[in-house]
Write a protein that holds these residues in place. Structure first.
Motif, PDB file in Angstrom:
ATOM      1  N   PHE A  77     -13.795 -58.835   8.239  1.00  0.00           N
ATOM      2  CA  PHE A  77     -14.657 -59.930   7.800  1.00  0.00           C
ATOM      3  C   PHE A  77     -15.996 -59.403   7.276  1.00  0.00           C
ATOM      4  O   PHE A  77     -16.481 -59.855   6.238  1.00  0.00           O
ATOM      5  CB  PHE A  77     -14.920 -60.931   8.931  1.00  0.00           C
ATOM      6  CG  PHE A  77     -13.734 -61.769   9.299  1.00  0.00           C
ATOM      7  CD1 PHE A  77     -12.762 -62.113   8.377  1.00  0.00           C
ATOM      8  CD2 PHE A  77     -13.593 -62.238  10.599  1.00  0.00           C
ATOM      9  CE1 PHE A  77     -11.679 -62.907   8.727  1.00  0.00           C
ATOM     10  CE2 PHE A  77     -12.519 -63.032  10.966  1.00  0.00           C
ATOM     11  CZ  PHE A  77     -11.554 -63.365  10.025  1.00  0.00           C
ATOM     12  N   VAL A  78     -16.596 -58.460   7.996  1.00  0.00           N
ATOM     13  CA  VAL A  78     -17.874 -57.893   7.538  1.00  0.00           C
ATOM     14  C   VAL A  78     -17.689 -57.251   6.163  1.00  0.00           C
ATOM     15  O   VAL A  78     -18.485 -57.472   5.246  1.00  0.00           O
ATOM     16  CB  VAL A  78     -18.441 -56.864   8.543  1.00  0.00           C
ATOM     17  CG1 VAL A  78     -19.626 -56.115   7.936  1.00  0.00           C
ATOM     18  CG2 VAL A  78     -18.870 -57.547   9.833  1.00  0.00           C
ATOM     19  N   ALA A  79     -16.630 -56.467   5.995  1.00  0.00           N
ATOM     20  CA  ALA A  79     -16.389 -55.791   4.722  1.00  0.00           C
ATOM     21  C   ALA A  79     -16.219 -56.805   3.588  1.00  0.00           C
ATOM     22  O   ALA A  79     -16.749 -56.619   2.489  1.00  0.00           O
ATOM     23  CB  ALA A  79     -15.156 -54.900   4.824  1.00  0.00           C
ATOM     24  N   THR A 154     -12.218 -67.859   5.053  1.00  0.00           N
ATOM     25  CA  THR A 154     -13.115 -66.872   4.438  1.00  0.00           C
ATOM     26  C   THR A 154     -13.532 -67.302   3.036  1.00  0.00           C
ATOM     27  O   THR A 154     -14.677 -67.095   2.648  1.00  0.00           O
ATOM     28  CB  THR A 154     -12.478 -65.468   4.409  1.00  0.00           C
ATOM     29  OG1 THR A 154     -11.241 -65.523   3.712  1.00  0.00           O
ATOM     30  CG2 THR A 154     -12.293 -64.915   5.805  1.00  0.00           C
ATOM     31  N   GLU A 155     -12.622 -67.920   2.295  1.00  0.00           N
ATOM     32  CA  GLU A 155     -12.989 -68.412   0.954  1.00  0.00           C
ATOM     33  C   GLU A 155     -14.047 -69.500   1.041  1.00  0.00           C
ATOM     34  O   GLU A 155     -15.025 -69.493   0.297  1.00  0.00           O
ATOM     35  CB  GLU A 155     -11.765 -68.937   0.204  1.00  0.00           C
ATOM     36  CG  GLU A 155     -10.918 -67.843  -0.376  1.00  0.00           C
ATOM     37  CD  GLU A 155      -9.869 -68.366  -1.348  1.00  0.00           C
ATOM     38  OE1 GLU A 155     -10.079 -69.429  -1.987  1.00  0.00           O
ATOM     39  OE2 GLU A 155      -8.837 -67.702  -1.479  1.00  0.00           O
ATOM     40  N   ARG A 156     -13.855 -70.464   1.927  1.00  0.00           N
ATOM     41  CA  ARG A 156     -14.827 -71.551   2.053  1.00  0.00           C
ATOM     42  C   ARG A 156     -16.184 -71.024   2.517  1.00  0.00           C
ATOM     43  O   ARG A 156     -17.228 -71.473   2.040  1.00  0.00           O
ATOM     44  CB  ARG A 156     -14.337 -72.628   3.031  1.00  0.00           C
ATOM     45  CG  ARG A 156     -13.216 -73.485   2.532  1.00  0.00           C
ATOM     46  CD  ARG A 156     -13.444 -74.137   1.178  1.00  0.00           C
ATOM     47  NE  ARG A 156     -14.728 -74.808   1.063  1.00  0.00           N
ATOM     48  CZ  ARG A 156     -15.269 -75.173  -0.096  1.00  0.00           C
ATOM     49  NH1 ARG A 156     -14.663 -74.943  -1.223  1.00  0.00           N
ATOM     50  NH2 ARG A 156     -16.441 -75.774  -0.130  1.00  0.00           N
ATOM     51  N   LEU A 157     -16.180 -70.085   3.456  1.00  0.00           N
ATOM     52  CA  LEU A 157     -17.449 -69.511   3.907  1.00  0.00           C
ATOM     53  C   LEU A 157     -18.134 -68.746   2.782  1.00  0.00           C
ATOM     54  O   LEU A 157     -19.360 -68.797   2.647  1.00  0.00           O
ATOM     55  CB  LEU A 157     -17.227 -68.610   5.120  1.00  0.00           C
ATOM     56  CG  LEU A 157     -16.964 -69.352   6.422  1.00  0.00           C
ATOM     57  CD1 LEU A 157     -16.441 -68.403   7.492  1.00  0.00           C
ATOM     58  CD2 LEU A 157     -18.229 -70.070   6.890  1.00  0.00           C
ATOM     59  N   LYS A 172     -23.279 -61.779  10.918  1.00  0.00           N
ATOM     60  CA  LYS A 172     -23.328 -63.029  11.693  1.00  0.00           C
ATOM     61  C   LYS A 172     -22.141 -63.927  11.359  1.00  0.00           C
ATOM     62  O   LYS A 172     -21.507 -64.501  12.247  1.00  0.00           O
ATOM     63  CB  LYS A 172     -24.629 -63.775  11.442  1.00  0.00           C
ATOM     64  CG  LYS A 172     -24.711 -65.052  12.268  1.00  0.00           C
ATOM     65  CD  LYS A 172     -26.057 -65.691  12.222  1.00  0.00           C
ATOM     66  CE  LYS A 172     -26.071 -66.856  13.211  1.00  0.00           C
ATOM     67  NZ  LYS A 172     -27.388 -67.415  13.367  1.00  0.00           N
ATOM     68  N   VAL A 173     -21.821 -64.043  10.070  1.00  0.00           N
ATOM     69  CA  VAL A 173     -20.683 -64.868   9.672  1.00  0.00           C
ATOM     70  C   VAL A 173     -19.400 -64.272  10.247  1.00  0.00           C
ATOM     71  O   VAL A 173     -18.560 -64.986  10.806  1.00  0.00           O
ATOM     72  CB  VAL A 173     -20.588 -64.988   8.136  1.00  0.00           C
ATOM     73  CG1 VAL A 173     -19.354 -65.760   7.723  1.00  0.00           C
ATOM     74  CG2 VAL A 173     -21.830 -65.662   7.579  1.00  0.00           C
TER      75      VAL A 173
END
Length: 191
Positions: A77-79, A154-157, A172-173
Motif C-alpha cells: 500500500f505504501v509503495a 486503493t483506487e478510491r483512496l 498513514k493511508v
C-alpha cells in the motif's frame, strides 16, 4: 516523448490531448511521433505500458521485501500511494475515465487500462493465496472478492487523495487501510 505525453495525458485526459500538443511540448514534428507510435492510441498505450511496468515493479518489490504477510500488505500500500505521489500524472493516465471499457470510442486503450487493473488484481490474489494459513483451502470466489475489494479501495483512496488539498501521507493511508483489511483477512484462517 513518453514523459511529455504522460504529463499531457495526465493533465488533459485522453480526449483532451492531441498529437500537436505532444509534438509542441517535445519540440519535434507530429509526423515523427506518428512514425514512432502510429497513432494517438499507440502513444497512449506506450505511456500506459511504461507506467504499468514501473508501478507493478515498485509494488512487487515492496511486497517481496516484506518480512511477513501483514508487513507485505502495508508495504504494498505504501509503495502504491508513494508511486502516485511521485508521479502525479501517472494516476490520471492509469484511470482516465475516457478509457473505461464501457466507452465504445475508447478502443484498444480502454482494454489496456483494464489490463492494468487486472494485473494488480492478480498480484493481490497471489499475495492472498500465498498467505493462506496451512491447511486452509483456497476458495477462488472468495479470493477474487477480496482482490477486487482491495483494488477498489486503493483506487478510491487514490482518487480522494488527489482531490483534497492536504492529503494524508502514503504511510498513514496504508496503515489505516492495512489495519482495516488485516482484521478481515485474519478471519480467513478460521473459515
Amino acid at each position: 516523448m513518453l514523459e511529455a505525453a504522460e504529463r499531457i495525458f495526465g493533465e488533459r485526459g485522453y480526449q483532451g490531448t492531441s498529437m500537436d500538443d505532444v509534438a509542441a511540448e517535445v519540440g519535434v514534428s507530429k509526423p515523427l511521433i506518428y512514425q514512432y507510435y502510429g497513432s494517438k492510441d499507440g502513444l497512449f498505450l506506450a505511456c500506459l505500458a511504461r507506467l504499468r511496468a514501473q508501478l507493478l515493479e515498485t509494488v512487487s518489490d515492496a511486497v517481496m521485501a516484506a518480512t511477513d504477510a501483514e508487513d507485505a500488505l502495508y508495504a504494498g500500500f505504501v509503495a502504491w500511494f508513494q508511486f502516485l505521489d511521485d508521479h502525479p500524472q501517472a494516476w490520471s493516465v492509469l484511470i482516465d475515465e475516457g478509457m473505461l471499457s464501457t466507452n465504445p470510442a475508447a478502443g484498444p486503450a480502454a482494454a489496456a487500462t483494464d489490463e492494468v487493473r487486472a494485473a494488480f488484481i492478480e498480484l493481490i490474489s497471489a499475495m492472498v493465496r500465498m498467505n493462506l494459513p496451512p491447511g486452509r483451502t483456497a476458495d477462488n470466489d472468495e479470493i477474487e472478492i477480496i482482490a477486487q475489494s482491495i483494488s477498489g479501495a486503493t483506487e478510491r483512496l487514490a482518487i480522494w487523495r488527489s482531490r483534497v488539498p492536504a492529503p494524508p501521507t502514503p504511510e498513514k493511508v496504508a496503515r489505516t487501510l492495512q489495519d482495516l483489511l488485516w482484521q478481515g483477512l485474519q478471519t480467513l484462517s478460521t473459515t
